[in-house]
Design a protein around this motif. Structure first.
Motif, PDB file in Angstrom:
ATOM      1  N   ARG A   1      -6.930   4.734 -12.829  1.00 21.81           N
ATOM      2  CA  ARG A   1      -6.224   3.492 -13.130  1.00 21.81           C
ATOM      3  C   ARG A   1      -5.204   2.872 -12.004  1.00 21.81           C
ATOM      4  O   ARG A   1      -5.333   1.751 -11.985  1.00 21.81           O
ATOM      5  N   TYR A   2      -4.754   3.759 -11.212  1.00 20.72           N
ATOM      6  CA  TYR A   2      -3.990   3.079 -10.229  1.00 20.72           C
ATOM      7  C   TYR A   2      -4.647   2.377  -8.893  1.00 20.72           C
ATOM      8  O   TYR A   2      -4.552   1.359  -8.700  1.00 20.72           O
ATOM      9  N   LEU A   3      -5.906   3.185  -8.913  1.00 21.49           N
ATOM     10  CA  LEU A   3      -6.847   2.554  -8.221  1.00 21.49           C
ATOM     11  C   LEU A   3      -7.416   1.163  -8.604  1.00 21.49           C
ATOM     12  O   LEU A   3      -7.432   0.047  -7.677  1.00 21.49           O
ATOM     13  N   ASP A   4      -7.741   1.085  -9.667  1.00 21.17           N
ATOM     14  CA  ASP A   4      -8.130  -0.098 -10.146  1.00 21.17           C
ATOM     15  C   ASP A   4      -7.328  -1.284 -10.239  1.00 21.17           C
ATOM     16  O   ASP A   4      -7.539  -2.522 -10.174  1.00 21.17           O
ATOM     17  N   ASP A   5      -6.020  -1.013 -10.921  1.00 16.56           N
ATOM     18  CA  ASP A   5      -4.908  -1.901 -11.098  1.00 16.56           C
ATOM     19  C   ASP A   5      -4.307  -2.178  -9.961  1.00 16.56           C
ATOM     20  O   ASP A   5      -3.608  -3.413  -9.892  1.00 16.56           O
ATOM     21  N   VAL A   6      -3.894  -1.556  -9.171  1.00 17.51           N
ATOM     22  CA  VAL A   6      -2.757  -1.661  -8.066  1.00 17.51           C
ATOM     23  C   VAL A   6      -3.633  -1.544  -6.549  1.00 17.51           C
ATOM     24  O   VAL A   6      -3.658  -2.575  -5.916  1.00 17.51           O
ATOM     25  N   ALA A   7      -4.497  -0.557  -6.212  1.00 17.48           N
ATOM     26  CA  ALA A   7      -4.748  -0.264  -4.792  1.00 17.48           C
ATOM     27  C   ALA A   7      -5.733  -1.284  -4.327  1.00 17.48           C
ATOM     28  O   ALA A   7      -5.858  -1.992  -3.423  1.00 17.48           O
ATOM     29  N   ARG A   8      -6.970  -1.212  -5.190  1.00 16.76           N
ATOM     30  CA  ARG A   8      -7.954  -2.166  -4.795  1.00 16.76           C
ATOM     31  C   ARG A   8      -7.573  -3.573  -4.874  1.00 16.76           C
ATOM     32  O   ARG A   8      -8.032  -4.317  -3.922  1.00 16.76           O
ATOM     33  N   PRO A   9      -6.963  -4.153  -6.028  1.00 12.63           N
ATOM     34  CA  PRO A   9      -6.269  -5.623  -5.634  1.00 12.63           C
ATOM     35  C   PRO A   9      -5.186  -5.761  -4.531  1.00 12.63           C
ATOM     36  O   PRO A   9      -5.354  -6.785  -3.743  1.00 12.63           O
ATOM     37  N   ALA A  10      -4.694  -4.648  -4.001  1.00 11.02           N
ATOM     38  CA  ALA A  10      -3.611  -4.840  -2.891  1.00 11.02           C
ATOM     39  C   ALA A  10      -4.469  -4.949  -1.479  1.00 11.02           C
ATOM     40  O   ALA A  10      -4.103  -5.706  -0.622  1.00 11.02           O
ATOM     41  N   ILE A  11      -5.640  -4.100  -1.706  1.00  7.40           N
ATOM     42  CA  ILE A  11      -6.427  -4.204  -0.361  1.00  7.40           C
ATOM     43  C   ILE A  11      -7.041  -5.249  -0.328  1.00  7.40           C
ATOM     44  O   ILE A  11      -7.182  -5.894   0.832  1.00  7.40           O
ATOM     45  N   ALA A  12      -7.585  -5.938  -1.412  1.00  6.18           N
ATOM     46  CA  ALA A  12      -8.134  -7.332  -1.372  1.00  6.18           C
ATOM     47  C   ALA A  12      -7.360  -8.450  -0.913  1.00  6.18           C
ATOM     48  O   ALA A  12      -7.936  -9.296  -0.204  1.00  6.18           O
ATOM     49  N   ARG A  13      -6.026  -8.263  -1.273  1.00 10.14           N
ATOM     50  CA  ARG A  13      -4.996  -9.437  -0.924  1.00 10.14           C
ATOM     51  C   ARG A  13      -4.779  -9.390   0.524  1.00 10.14           C
ATOM     52  O   ARG A  13      -4.771 -10.331   1.405  1.00 10.14           O
ATOM     53  N   GLY A  14      -4.692  -8.040   0.991  1.00  9.09           N
ATOM     54  CA  GLY A  14      -4.451  -7.902   2.508  1.00  9.09           C
ATOM     55  C   GLY A  14      -5.765  -8.458   3.336  1.00  9.09           C
ATOM     56  O   GLY A  14      -5.482  -9.109   4.540  1.00  9.09           O
ATOM     57  N   ALA A  15      -6.974  -8.009   2.895  1.00  6.08           N
ATOM     58  CA  ALA A  15      -7.982  -8.539   3.578  1.00  6.08           C
ATOM     59  C   ALA A  15      -8.244  -9.828   3.690  1.00  6.08           C
ATOM     60  O   ALA A  15      -8.663 -10.513   4.572  1.00  6.08           O
ATOM     61  N   GLU A  16      -7.915 -10.630   2.477  1.00  5.92           N
ATOM     62  CA  GLU A  16      -7.908 -11.946   2.510  1.00  5.92           C
ATOM     63  C   GLU A  16      -6.956 -12.462   3.365  1.00  5.92           C
ATOM     64  O   GLU A  16      -7.486 -13.645   4.096  1.00  5.92           O
ATOM     65  N   LYS A  17      -5.787 -12.361   3.562  1.00  6.19           N
ATOM     66  CA  LYS A  17      -5.042 -12.682   4.364  1.00  6.19           C
ATOM     67  C   LYS A  17      -5.342 -12.677   5.857  1.00  6.19           C
ATOM     68  O   LYS A  17      -4.782 -13.300   6.751  1.00  6.19           O
ATOM     69  N   ALA A  18      -6.162 -11.538   6.160  1.00  7.38           N
ATOM     70  CA  ALA A  18      -6.694 -11.311   7.482  1.00  7.38           C
ATOM     71  C   ALA A  18      -8.023 -11.912   7.688  1.00  7.38           C
ATOM     72  O   ALA A  18      -8.403 -11.624   8.769  1.00  7.38           O
ATOM     73  N   GLY A  19      -8.562 -12.430   6.741  1.00  8.05           N
ATOM     74  CA  GLY A  19     -10.041 -13.097   6.934  1.00  8.05           C
ATOM     75  C   GLY A  19     -10.867 -12.185   7.111  1.00  8.05           C
ATOM     76  O   GLY A  19     -11.968 -12.244   7.694  1.00  8.05           O
ATOM     77  N   ARG A  20     -10.594 -11.105   6.161  1.00  9.19           N
ATOM     78  CA  ARG A  20     -11.730  -9.734   6.157  1.00  9.19           C
ATOM     79  C   ARG A  20     -12.235  -9.545   4.798  1.00  9.19           C
ATOM     80  O   ARG A  20     -11.660  -9.992   3.833  1.00  9.19           O
ATOM     81  N   SER A  21     -13.518  -8.973   4.685  1.00  4.66           N
ATOM     82  CA  SER A  21     -13.953  -8.299   3.590  1.00  4.66           C
ATOM     83  C   SER A  21     -13.349  -7.160   3.154  1.00  4.66           C
ATOM     84  O   SER A  21     -13.286  -6.249   3.942  1.00  4.66           O
ATOM     85  N   PRO A  22     -12.917  -7.040   1.852  1.00  8.48           N
ATOM     86  CA  PRO A  22     -12.342  -5.705   1.339  1.00  8.48           C
ATOM     87  C   PRO A  22     -13.355  -4.318   1.430  1.00  8.48           C
ATOM     88  O   PRO A  22     -12.972  -3.492   1.640  1.00  8.48           O
ATOM     89  N   GLU A  23     -14.552  -4.873   1.648  1.00  9.85           N
ATOM     90  CA  GLU A  23     -15.830  -3.758   1.573  1.00  9.85           C
ATOM     91  C   GLU A  23     -15.544  -3.305   3.390  1.00  9.85           C
ATOM     92  O   GLU A  23     -16.123  -2.053   3.355  1.00  9.85           O
ATOM     93  N   GLU A  24     -14.802  -3.875   4.122  1.00 15.39           N
ATOM     94  CA  GLU A  24     -14.528  -3.153   5.343  1.00 15.39           C
ATOM     95  C   GLU A  24     -13.819  -1.961   5.443  1.00 15.39           C
ATOM     96  O   GLU A  24     -13.897  -1.093   6.341  1.00 15.39           O
ATOM     97  N   ILE A  25     -12.737  -1.998   4.306  1.00 12.47           N
ATOM     98  CA  ILE A  25     -11.823  -0.851   4.510  1.00 12.47           C
ATOM     99  C   ILE A  25     -12.218   0.340   3.404  1.00 12.47           C
ATOM    100  O   ILE A  25     -12.618   0.277   2.280  1.00 12.47           O
TER     101      ILE A  25
END
Length: 337
Positions: A189-213
């Protein structure tokens, strides 16, 4: 397919090397070692690299505070050379109290911002052979103009993974890291609700794909002939991690707020058995595999499928060193390929 590793956080250097050699012989993909009050991740990983030829080696974690950027960059450069390019540099800051009390950090605020400043700076320092490195930031000031020839490192792009528990720290991985080191208490649940969205936000700000992480998980594993014994050992390790209030938000999102409150109350009372008793079966199912060899083999796929790489980890809280060594050997034998 999830790759598999082992985590070595107990014993001395000889024991660390022995476990890593066994893991390599058993076909594990990587071996990881961290640091604590009495353990150096850098020296441990060096010992692991020296004892092996194939298995990946990594720090999980080395403290990113208490070392200058240049010292940390050079430690990683030589560890990577020593291992013939098998290193993954895993970094974390620890808690605010650890930053201040253990590492003498005067300004413990903004640990995520600190890491976002440090990781790109390390990558620049690995290219010092190309020219001067000058940096003026909130946490670091560097002005290096090489006065002699500097040989390039074995790899100018050593993989860097950062550890994170709260959303802001997890976002760091999306912005600047190659991977996120997930804490053993992280749940589906924490991965789905918190961790993956946080990775996606960070990746978007850096112009990266979340799949890279990439996601690197740490899974508590206890093996014993008696299922109840193994479950108690795993529960003790979970309780040890949940005791600090810093992990309260993780437990709340994961649906374990009541258990966390009971564990923390027992911890304040110095009641170790009460801490263990407060760990529910549901927590065990989300954070550990424990039981007989067959039981842990059956249970592991449900947890390791969350990750790109899963590192198995023997409990150590309240356990004698001999039992930790015995369990670690059992893990390598149970999951030999």
């Amino acid at each position: 397919m999830t790759t598999r590793g082992i985590t070595v956080l107990a014993g001395g250097l000889k024991e660390t090397q022995k476990i890593t050699r066994r893991a390599e012989a058993a076909g594990f993909d990587a071996a990881w070692s961290g640091e604590f009050l009495h353990r150096s991740a850098v020296v441990s990983v060096a010992a692991m690299a020296a004892a092996t030829t194939r298995i990946g080696v990594g720090s999980a974690i080395a403290y990113a505070v208490g070392r200058s950027p240049l010292v940390l960059a050079n430690d990683a450069r030589f560890l990577d050379e020593m291992s013939d390019g098998r290193l993954t540099l895993g970094l974390g800051t620890g808690t605010r109290r650890m930053m201040q009390g253990w590492h003498g950090v005067k300004d413990p605020d903004g640990p995520a911002t600190r890491m976002e400043e440090l990781v790109p700076l390390l990558r620049r320092l690995w290219r010092l052979h190309e020219g001067p490195v000058r940096h003026e930031g909130r946490f670091y000031s560097v002005d290096i103009n090489p006065t002699a020839d500097i040989q390039p490192p074995l790899r100018p792009s050593i993989p860097v993974y950062t550890a994170g528990v709260n959303a802001r720290m997890i976002e760091v991985a999306g912005r600047v890291s190659d991977g996120l080191i997930c804490h053993p208490t992280i749940t589906d649940r924490y991965l789905d609700d918190v961790a993956r969205p946080a990775i996606a936000r960070g990746a978007e700000k850096a112009g990266r794909s979340p799949e890279e992480i990439k996601l690197k998980g740490v899974i508590i594993c206890a093996i014993a002939d008696d299922t109840a014994t193994a479950r108690r050992e795993a529960a003790a390790q979970i309780a040890f991690y949940v005791a600090p209030k810093a992990y309260g938000p993780v437990m709340e999102v994961s649906g374990f707020a009541a258990e966390a409150a009971a564990i923390q109350a027992a911890f304040r009372a110095g009641d170790h058995q009460g801490m263990v008793d407060a760990v529910s079966d549901a927590m065990l199912a989300q954070m550990a595999v424990a039981g007989t060899v067959d039981e842990v083999r059956d249970a592991l796929p449900a947890l390791e499928k969350r990750y790109d790489h899963a590192a198995l980890y023997s409990p150590s809280f309240t356990l004698p060193p001999g039992r930790v060594a015995e369990n670690t050997e059992a893990i390598t034998e149970a999951f030999a390929r």
